[in-house]
Design a protein around this motif. Sequence first.
Motif, mmCIF file in Angstrom:
data_model
loop_
_atom_site.group_PDB
_atom_site.id
_atom_site.type_symbol
_atom_site.label_atom_id
_atom_site.label_comp_id
_atom_site.label_asym_id
_atom_site.label_seq_id
_atom_site.Cartn_x
_atom_site.Cartn_y
_atom_site.Cartn_z
ATOM 1 N N THR A 75 45.101 32.572 36.998
ATOM 2 C CA THR A 75 46.403 33.072 36.552
ATOM 3 C C THR A 75 46.730 34.473 37.061
ATOM 4 N N ALA A 76 45.719 35.251 37.443
ATOM 5 C CA ALA A 76 45.974 36.619 37.916
ATOM 6 C C ALA A 76 44.794 37.099 38.741
ATOM 7 N N GLY A 77 45.063 38.094 39.557
ATOM 8 C CA GLY A 77 44.031 38.690 40.390
ATOM 9 C C GLY A 77 44.316 38.446 41.859
ATOM 10 N N LYS A 78 43.308 38.681 42.669
ATOM 11 C CA LYS A 78 43.391 38.449 44.114
ATOM 12 C C LYS A 78 42.503 37.266 44.453
ATOM 13 N N ASN A 112 34.181 38.003 43.047
ATOM 14 C CA ASN A 112 35.437 38.752 43.070
ATOM 15 C C ASN A 112 35.187 40.044 43.848
ATOM 16 N N ARG A 113 35.548 40.053 45.108
ATOM 17 C CA ARG A 113 35.315 41.238 45.953
ATOM 18 C C ARG A 113 36.486 42.229 45.884
ATOM 19 N N SER A 114 37.505 41.915 45.115
ATOM 20 C CA SER A 114 38.693 42.771 45.066
ATOM 21 C C SER A 114 38.536 43.886 44.033
ATOM 22 N N THR A 115 39.564 44.719 43.947
ATOM 23 C CA THR A 115 39.586 45.817 42.975
ATOM 24 C C THR A 115 40.372 45.449 41.721
ATOM 25 N N GLU A 116 40.760 44.184 41.609
ATOM 26 C CA GLU A 116 41.487 43.693 40.429
ATOM 27 C C GLU A 116 40.672 42.625 39.713
ATOM 28 N N ASN A 117 40.750 42.611 38.385
ATOM 29 C CA ASN A 117 40.131 41.539 37.618
ATOM 30 C C ASN A 117 40.792 40.213 37.975
ATOM 31 N N ALA A 118 40.023 39.151 37.974
ATOM 32 C CA ALA A 118 40.560 37.796 38.152
ATOM 33 C C ALA A 118 40.597 37.135 36.775
#
Length: 144
Positions: A75-78, A112-118
């Motif tokens: 629903t959210a994240g990268k 999750n390698r991004s800077t945003e929570n998934a």
Amino acid sequence: MKNEAMQPKNAHALTAKIVRGGQSYVAEQGSVYRSGVSAESAGSSMLWLGMITLPAGRRTSAHRHQGHETALLMTAGKEIEIWSGAELERCEKLLPGDYLFIPAGVPHVAVNRSTENAEFLGARNDPAANESVVLMPELDGIVP
């Protein structure tokens, strides 16, 4: 056709139940769970439904769910990497709006390698808030 085996024995004694969002907890494999519908919260006998977070820069431990299937909606994240297979040989990218199905017994790791929570909406056919997870530490070193 109704499946009579799946029908409650005394359907007239049951009513709908509203479940308020509960407290978050870290699952054994490292994701953050917030149960909604579960055996504990609603008396469910076949279903768990809740929210799952994979924090920024984190991954799950290699694991499998021996006795149940899992379905997720991101629903959210990268972008999230989902590694799966007997030796975690398959890597696919999951994006917000994508659905993910994990069959029972399939080893997997989410990264999750991004800077945003998934964020995910998840459902499984194991009603327990603390699901039957089998950690597979022998596979943890495979995923970079």
